[in-house]
Design a protein around this motif. Sequence first.
Motif, PDB file in Angstrom:
ATOM      1  N   ILE A  28      31.531  39.905  43.442  1.00 29.28           N
ATOM      2  CA  ILE A  28      30.534  40.805  43.702  1.00 29.28           C
ATOM      3  C   ILE A  28      30.757  41.630  44.944  1.00 29.28           C
ATOM      4  O   ILE A  28      30.526  42.792  45.001  1.00 29.28           O
ATOM      5  CB  ILE A  28      28.964  40.253  43.319  1.00 29.28           C
ATOM      6  CG1 ILE A  28      28.083  41.406  42.981  1.00 29.28           C
ATOM      7  CG2 ILE A  28      28.525  39.922  44.938  1.00 29.28           C
ATOM      8  CD1 ILE A  28      26.771  41.087  42.472  1.00 29.28           C
ATOM      9  N   GLN A  29      31.501  40.953  45.713  1.00 31.74           N
ATOM     10  CA  GLN A  29      31.937  41.631  47.187  1.00 31.74           C
ATOM     11  C   GLN A  29      33.134  42.658  46.951  1.00 31.74           C
ATOM     12  O   GLN A  29      33.537  42.897  47.766  1.00 31.74           O
ATOM     13  CB  GLN A  29      32.043  40.499  48.104  1.00 31.74           C
ATOM     14  CG  GLN A  29      30.578  39.733  48.514  1.00 31.74           C
ATOM     15  CD  GLN A  29      30.660  38.605  49.310  1.00 31.74           C
ATOM     16  OE1 GLN A  29      31.767  38.605  49.903  1.00 31.74           O
ATOM     17  NE2 GLN A  29      29.884  37.842  49.244  1.00 31.74           N
ATOM     18  N   GLU A  30      33.658  42.284  45.905  1.00 30.84           N
ATOM     19  CA  GLU A  30      35.181  43.060  45.457  1.00 30.84           C
ATOM     20  C   GLU A  30      34.975  44.105  44.088  1.00 30.84           C
ATOM     21  O   GLU A  30      35.439  43.803  43.339  1.00 30.84           O
ATOM     22  CB  GLU A  30      36.070  42.025  45.396  1.00 30.84           C
ATOM     23  CG  GLU A  30      36.394  40.960  46.412  1.00 30.84           C
ATOM     24  CD  GLU A  30      37.029  41.561  47.662  1.00 30.84           C
ATOM     25  OE1 GLU A  30      37.710  42.623  47.258  1.00 30.84           O
ATOM     26  OE2 GLU A  30      37.130  40.751  48.501  1.00 30.84           O
ATOM     27  N   PRO A  31      34.805  45.393  44.687  1.00 22.52           N
ATOM     28  CA  PRO A  31      34.651  46.310  43.598  1.00 22.52           C
ATOM     29  C   PRO A  31      35.807  46.509  42.746  1.00 22.52           C
ATOM     30  O   PRO A  31      35.807  46.724  41.558  1.00 22.52           O
ATOM     31  CB  PRO A  31      34.391  47.513  44.302  1.00 22.52           C
ATOM     32  CG  PRO A  31      33.430  47.104  45.692  1.00 22.52           C
ATOM     33  CD  PRO A  31      34.256  45.845  45.981  1.00 22.52           C
ATOM     34  N   GLN A  32      36.962  46.456  43.386  1.00 20.39           N
ATOM     35  CA  GLN A  32      38.390  46.709  42.658  1.00 20.39           C
ATOM     36  C   GLN A  32      38.592  45.398  41.651  1.00 20.39           C
ATOM     37  O   GLN A  32      39.106  45.702  40.703  1.00 20.39           O
ATOM     38  CB  GLN A  32      39.619  46.638  43.577  1.00 20.39           C
ATOM     39  CG  GLN A  32      40.715  47.174  43.107  1.00 20.39           C
ATOM     40  CD  GLN A  32      41.952  47.275  43.995  1.00 20.39           C
ATOM     41  OE1 GLN A  32      41.773  47.040  45.056  1.00 20.39           O
ATOM     42  NE2 GLN A  32      42.917  47.716  43.221  1.00 20.39           N
ATOM     43  N   ALA A  33      38.193  44.297  41.902  1.00 23.35           N
ATOM     44  CA  ALA A  33      38.492  43.063  41.199  1.00 23.35           C
ATOM     45  C   ALA A  33      37.380  43.318  40.003  1.00 23.35           C
ATOM     46  O   ALA A  33      37.617  42.796  38.900  1.00 23.35           O
ATOM     47  CB  ALA A  33      37.933  41.810  41.955  1.00 23.35           C
ATOM     48  N   GLN A  34      36.160  43.915  40.436  1.00 20.00           N
ATOM     49  CA  GLN A  34      35.002  43.855  39.133  1.00 20.00           C
ATOM     50  C   GLN A  34      35.840  44.616  38.095  1.00 20.00           C
ATOM     51  O   GLN A  34      35.549  44.853  36.741  1.00 20.00           O
ATOM     52  CB  GLN A  34      33.918  44.269  39.762  1.00 20.00           C
ATOM     53  CG  GLN A  34      33.120  43.222  40.531  1.00 20.00           C
ATOM     54  CD  GLN A  34      31.815  43.661  41.066  1.00 20.00           C
ATOM     55  OE1 GLN A  34      31.822  44.443  42.021  1.00 20.00           O
ATOM     56  NE2 GLN A  34      30.875  43.208  40.264  1.00 20.00           N
ATOM     57  N   ASP A  35      36.345  46.128  38.643  1.00 22.16           N
ATOM     58  CA  ASP A  35      36.871  46.988  37.889  1.00 22.16           C
ATOM     59  C   ASP A  35      37.902  46.306  36.912  1.00 22.16           C
ATOM     60  O   ASP A  35      38.055  46.722  35.646  1.00 22.16           O
ATOM     61  CB  ASP A  35      37.423  48.193  38.770  1.00 22.16           C
ATOM     62  CG  ASP A  35      36.518  49.154  39.509  1.00 22.16           C
ATOM     63  OD1 ASP A  35      35.071  48.920  38.902  1.00 22.16           O
ATOM     64  OD2 ASP A  35      36.770  49.849  40.094  1.00 22.16           O
ATOM     65  N   ARG A  36      38.844  45.653  37.493  1.00 23.72           N
ATOM     66  CA  ARG A  36      39.983  45.130  36.703  1.00 23.72           C
ATOM     67  C   ARG A  36      39.472  43.989  35.767  1.00 23.72           C
ATOM     68  O   ARG A  36      39.775  44.004  34.590  1.00 23.72           O
ATOM     69  CB  ARG A  36      40.948  44.230  37.577  1.00 23.72           C
ATOM     70  CG  ARG A  36      41.765  45.240  38.481  1.00 23.72           C
ATOM     71  CD  ARG A  36      42.438  44.200  39.580  1.00 23.72           C
ATOM     72  NE  ARG A  36      43.574  45.187  40.111  1.00 23.72           N
ATOM     73  CZ  ARG A  36      44.658  45.242  39.768  1.00 23.72           C
ATOM     74  NH1 ARG A  36      45.366  44.498  38.655  1.00 23.72           N
ATOM     75  NH2 ARG A  36      45.709  45.777  40.290  1.00 23.72           N
ATOM     76  N   LEU A  37      38.374  43.209  35.950  1.00 28.19           N
ATOM     77  CA  LEU A  37      37.733  42.147  35.189  1.00 28.19           C
ATOM     78  C   LEU A  37      37.009  43.064  33.976  1.00 28.19           C
ATOM     79  O   LEU A  37      36.862  42.431  32.769  1.00 28.19           O
ATOM     80  CB  LEU A  37      36.645  41.469  35.590  1.00 28.19           C
ATOM     81  CG  LEU A  37      37.322  40.155  36.472  1.00 28.19           C
ATOM     82  CD1 LEU A  37      36.070  39.594  37.462  1.00 28.19           C
ATOM     83  CD2 LEU A  37      38.023  39.388  35.363  1.00 28.19           C
ATOM     84  N   ARG A  38      36.510  44.360  34.224  1.00 31.40           N
ATOM     85  CA  ARG A  38      35.659  44.979  33.063  1.00 31.40           C
ATOM     86  C   ARG A  38      36.686  45.286  32.159  1.00 31.40           C
ATOM     87  O   ARG A  38      36.295  45.612  31.034  1.00 31.40           O
ATOM     88  CB  ARG A  38      35.005  46.379  33.765  1.00 31.40           C
ATOM     89  CG  ARG A  38      33.870  46.229  34.544  1.00 31.40           C
ATOM     90  CD  ARG A  38      33.216  47.413  34.979  1.00 31.40           C
ATOM     91  NE  ARG A  38      32.089  47.164  35.940  1.00 31.40           N
ATOM     92  CZ  ARG A  38      32.120  47.333  37.136  1.00 31.40           C
ATOM     93  NH1 ARG A  38      33.486  47.780  37.606  1.00 31.40           N
ATOM     94  NH2 ARG A  38      31.319  46.942  37.833  1.00 31.40           N
ATOM     95  N   ARG A  39      37.975  45.600  32.328  1.00 29.57           N
ATOM     96  CA  ARG A  39      38.997  45.776  31.595  1.00 29.57           C
ATOM     97  C   ARG A  39      39.395  44.764  30.555  1.00 29.57           C
ATOM     98  O   ARG A  39      40.169  45.037  29.443  1.00 29.57           O
ATOM     99  CB  ARG A  39      40.278  46.519  32.063  1.00 29.57           C
ATOM    100  CG  ARG A  39      40.103  47.681  32.826  1.00 29.57           C
ATOM    101  CD  ARG A  39      41.278  48.239  33.550  1.00 29.57           C
ATOM    102  NE  ARG A  39      42.360  47.432  34.380  1.00 29.57           N
ATOM    103  CZ  ARG A  39      42.520  47.610  35.588  1.00 29.57           C
ATOM    104  NH1 ARG A  39      42.215  48.766  36.165  1.00 29.57           N
ATOM    105  NH2 ARG A  39      43.236  46.744  36.395  1.00 29.57           N
ATOM    106  N   ASP A 116      45.748  36.193  43.674  1.00 27.64           N
ATOM    107  CA  ASP A 116      46.542  36.774  44.947  1.00 27.64           C
ATOM    108  C   ASP A 116      45.815  37.702  46.096  1.00 27.64           C
ATOM    109  O   ASP A 116      45.868  37.769  47.097  1.00 27.64           O
ATOM    110  CB  ASP A 116      47.826  37.652  44.622  1.00 27.64           C
ATOM    111  CG  ASP A 116      48.831  36.747  43.910  1.00 27.64           C
ATOM    112  OD1 ASP A 116      48.724  35.313  44.226  1.00 27.64           O
ATOM    113  OD2 ASP A 116      49.836  37.228  43.139  1.00 27.64           O
ATOM    114  N   ASN A 117      44.821  38.492  45.283  1.00 22.57           N
ATOM    115  CA  ASN A 117      44.043  39.238  46.365  1.00 22.57           C
ATOM    116  C   ASN A 117      42.497  39.270  46.611  1.00 22.57           C
ATOM    117  O   ASN A 117      41.954  39.845  47.596  1.00 22.57           O
ATOM    118  CB  ASN A 117      44.195  40.907  45.484  1.00 22.57           C
ATOM    119  CG  ASN A 117      45.718  41.192  45.406  1.00 22.57           C
ATOM    120  OD1 ASN A 117      46.411  41.556  46.518  1.00 22.57           O
ATOM    121  ND2 ASN A 117      46.411  41.057  44.472  1.00 22.57           N
ATOM    122  N   VAL A 118      41.825  38.437  45.814  1.00 24.17           N
ATOM    123  CA  VAL A 118      40.589  38.321  45.962  1.00 24.17           C
ATOM    124  C   VAL A 118      40.166  37.012  47.063  1.00 24.17           C
ATOM    125  O   VAL A 118      40.577  35.930  46.912  1.00 24.17           O
ATOM    126  CB  VAL A 118      39.690  38.088  44.839  1.00 24.17           C
ATOM    127  CG1 VAL A 118      38.176  37.923  44.878  1.00 24.17           C
ATOM    128  CG2 VAL A 118      39.898  39.160  43.979  1.00 24.17           C
TER     129      VAL A 118
END
Length: 179
Positions: A28-39, A116-118
Amino acid sequence: MISALQPPEWMIDELQNRVVLFLNHVLIQEPQAQDRLRRQVGKPVRMQWGEIHLTLAATPAGLVERVAPESKTDLTVTLTQSSPLDIVRSVLSGDKPKVDIQGDVQLAAEVAWLVDNVRWDVEEDLSRFVGDAAAHTLVRAASTAAHGLRSFVGKVSGGSSARPDEGAPAAGESSGRQA
Protein backbone atom coordinates in the motif's frame (compact mmCIF):
# COMPACT_ATOMS: atom_id res chain seq x y z
CA MET A 1 13.04 -32.58 8.35
CA ILE A 2 10.45 -29.93 7.45
CA SER A 3 7.51 -32.27 8.09
CA ALA A 4 8.83 -33.08 11.58
CA LEU A 5 8.52 -29.39 12.46
CA GLN A 6 5.00 -29.00 11.01
CA PRO A 7 2.84 -26.78 13.28
CA PRO A 8 -0.92 -27.34 13.67
CA GLU A 9 -3.16 -26.40 10.72
CA TRP A 10 -4.88 -23.53 12.59
CA MET A 11 -1.50 -21.96 13.32
CA ILE A 12 -0.44 -22.17 9.67
CA ASP A 13 -3.76 -20.60 8.62
CA GLU A 14 -3.35 -17.72 11.05
CA LEU A 15 0.29 -17.17 10.09
CA GLN A 16 -0.68 -17.03 6.41
CA ASN A 17 -3.32 -14.40 7.22
CA ARG A 18 -0.65 -12.33 8.99
CA VAL A 19 1.71 -12.68 6.01
CA VAL A 20 -1.01 -11.36 3.69
CA LEU A 21 -1.68 -8.41 6.02
CA PHE A 22 2.03 -7.60 6.16
CA LEU A 23 2.45 -7.85 2.37
CA ASN A 24 -0.52 -5.55 1.84
CA HIS A 25 0.87 -3.09 4.40
CA VAL A 26 4.10 -2.91 2.40
CA LEU A 27 2.35 -2.81 -0.99
CA ILE A 28 0.00 0.00 0.00
CA GLN A 29 3.05 2.25 0.40
CA GLU A 30 4.24 1.46 -3.15
CA PRO A 31 1.90 2.80 -5.87
CA GLN A 32 4.05 1.43 -8.71
CA ALA A 33 3.89 -2.07 -7.21
CA GLN A 34 0.11 -1.78 -6.89
CA ASP A 35 -0.13 -0.74 -10.57
CA ARG A 36 1.89 -3.79 -11.59
CA LEU A 37 -0.30 -6.08 -9.48
CA ARG A 38 -3.50 -4.63 -10.98
CA ARG A 39 -2.32 -5.95 -14.36
CA GLN A 40 -2.18 -9.48 -12.88
CA VAL A 41 -5.59 -9.57 -11.15
CA GLY A 42 -6.89 -13.05 -10.42
CA LYS A 43 -3.75 -14.96 -11.44
CA PRO A 44 -2.89 -17.25 -8.51
CA VAL A 45 0.73 -17.69 -7.49
CA ARG A 46 1.63 -20.66 -5.31
CA MET A 47 4.72 -20.35 -3.13
CA GLN A 48 5.89 -23.54 -1.49
CA TRP A 49 8.67 -24.96 0.62
CA GLY A 50 8.30 -28.65 1.31
CA GLU A 51 4.84 -29.14 2.83
CA ILE A 52 4.43 -25.42 3.56
CA HIS A 53 2.61 -23.46 0.87
CA LEU A 54 0.74 -20.20 0.34
CA THR A 55 -1.37 -19.32 -2.70
CA LEU A 56 -1.99 -15.64 -3.41
CA ALA A 57 -3.64 -13.65 -6.18
CA ALA A 58 -3.65 -9.93 -6.98
CA THR A 59 -6.82 -7.97 -6.25
CA PRO A 60 -8.28 -5.11 -8.34
CA ALA A 61 -6.91 -2.74 -5.65
CA GLY A 62 -3.34 -3.87 -6.42
CA LEU A 63 -2.96 -5.82 -3.20
CA VAL A 64 -2.87 -9.59 -2.56
CA GLU A 65 -5.37 -12.04 -1.13
CA ARG A 66 -5.25 -15.71 -0.21
CA VAL A 67 -6.95 -18.11 -2.56
CA ALA A 68 -7.80 -21.74 -2.02
CA PRO A 69 -4.62 -23.85 -2.09
CA GLU A 70 -6.24 -26.30 -4.50
CA SER A 71 -6.94 -23.53 -7.04
CA LYS A 72 -5.33 -23.84 -10.45
CA THR A 73 -2.25 -21.61 -10.36
CA ASP A 74 -0.66 -19.55 -13.09
CA LEU A 75 2.74 -19.57 -11.39
CA THR A 76 4.44 -21.87 -8.88
CA VAL A 77 7.54 -20.76 -7.00
CA THR A 78 9.20 -23.57 -5.07
CA LEU A 79 12.02 -22.99 -2.60
CA THR A 80 14.39 -25.85 -3.44
CA GLN A 81 16.67 -25.68 -0.41
CA SER A 82 15.30 -28.04 2.23
CA SER A 83 17.52 -26.97 5.12
CA PRO A 84 16.39 -23.86 7.02
CA LEU A 85 20.03 -23.31 8.01
CA ASP A 86 21.10 -23.23 4.32
CA ILE A 87 18.37 -20.71 3.54
CA VAL A 88 19.41 -18.44 6.42
CA ARG A 89 23.04 -18.76 5.40
CA SER A 90 22.18 -17.77 1.80
CA VAL A 91 20.14 -14.77 2.87
CA LEU A 92 22.73 -13.56 5.38
CA SER A 93 25.49 -13.79 2.79
CA GLY A 94 23.45 -11.57 0.47
CA ASP A 95 22.28 -14.30 -1.92
CA LYS A 96 18.72 -15.18 -2.79
CA PRO A 97 17.54 -18.67 -1.83
CA LYS A 98 17.40 -21.16 -4.71
CA VAL A 99 13.96 -21.45 -6.30
CA ASP A 100 12.26 -23.37 -9.09
CA ILE A 101 9.76 -21.29 -11.08
CA GLN A 102 7.06 -22.86 -13.27
CA GLY A 103 4.29 -21.10 -15.18
CA ASP A 104 3.36 -17.74 -16.69
CA VAL A 105 6.52 -15.89 -17.75
CA GLN A 106 4.97 -12.40 -17.54
CA LEU A 107 3.61 -13.08 -14.07
CA ALA A 108 7.02 -14.43 -13.03
CA ALA A 109 8.64 -11.21 -14.30
CA GLU A 110 6.21 -9.11 -12.23
CA VAL A 111 6.85 -11.19 -9.11
CA ALA A 112 10.62 -10.86 -9.68
CA TRP A 113 10.25 -7.09 -10.04
CA LEU A 114 8.32 -6.93 -6.76
CA VAL A 115 10.96 -9.01 -4.96
CA ASP A 116 13.78 -6.83 -6.33
CA ASN A 117 12.16 -3.41 -5.86
CA VAL A 118 9.64 -3.37 -3.02
CA ARG A 119 11.06 -2.87 0.45
CA TRP A 120 9.50 -2.48 3.84
CA ASP A 121 10.35 0.95 5.24
CA VAL A 122 11.02 -0.24 8.77
CA GLU A 123 12.24 3.16 9.88
CA GLU A 124 8.99 4.86 8.81
CA ASP A 125 6.82 2.35 10.67
CA LEU A 126 9.05 2.39 13.74
CA SER A 127 9.02 6.21 13.86
CA ARG A 128 5.26 6.13 14.48
CA PHE A 129 5.96 4.45 17.82
CA VAL A 130 9.27 5.87 19.03
CA GLY A 131 9.77 9.06 17.02
CA ASP A 132 12.00 9.86 14.07
CA ALA A 133 15.36 10.19 15.84
CA ALA A 134 15.01 6.98 17.87
CA ALA A 135 13.76 5.05 14.83
CA HIS A 136 16.73 6.25 12.76
CA THR A 137 19.16 5.24 15.51
CA LEU A 138 17.59 1.80 15.92
CA VAL A 139 17.58 1.11 12.18
CA ARG A 140 21.23 2.21 11.84
CA ALA A 141 22.20 -0.09 14.74
CA ALA A 142 20.31 -3.00 13.19
CA SER A 143 21.93 -2.33 9.77
CA THR A 144 25.38 -2.32 11.35
CA ALA A 145 24.63 -5.57 13.21
CA ALA A 146 23.28 -7.20 10.03
CA HIS A 147 26.38 -6.14 8.10
CA GLY A 148 28.61 -7.61 10.82
CA LEU A 149 26.61 -10.84 10.79
CA ARG A 150 26.90 -11.06 6.98
CA SER A 151 30.66 -10.58 7.23
CA PHE A 152 30.90 -13.26 9.90
CA VAL A 153 28.83 -15.73 7.88
CA GLY A 154 30.99 -15.01 4.83
CA LYS A 155 34.18 -15.73 6.76
CA VAL A 156 32.77 -18.89 8.34
CA SER A 157 31.49 -20.23 5.00
CA GLY A 158 34.85 -19.47 3.36
CA GLY A 159 33.75 -16.74 0.98
CA SER A 160 33.56 -13.01 0.91
CA SER A 161 30.09 -12.10 2.12
CA ALA A 162 29.79 -8.38 1.81
CA ARG A 163 29.73 -6.80 -1.59
CA PRO A 164 31.34 -3.36 -1.83
CA ASP A 165 27.93 -1.70 -2.27
CA GLU A 166 26.38 -3.40 0.79
CA GLY A 167 26.28 -2.38 4.38
CA ALA A 168 24.74 0.41 6.36
CA PRO A 169 23.79 3.47 4.31
CA ALA A 170 26.03 6.48 4.75
CA ALA A 171 24.69 9.49 6.62
CA GLY A 172 22.03 11.25 4.57
CA GLU A 173 21.28 8.25 2.34
CA SER A 174 17.84 6.72 2.11
CA SER A 175 16.93 3.39 3.64
CA GLY A 176 17.21 1.72 0.21
CA ARG A 177 13.50 1.76 -0.59
CA GLN A 178 12.83 1.92 -4.30
CA ALA A 179 9.63 2.73 -6.11
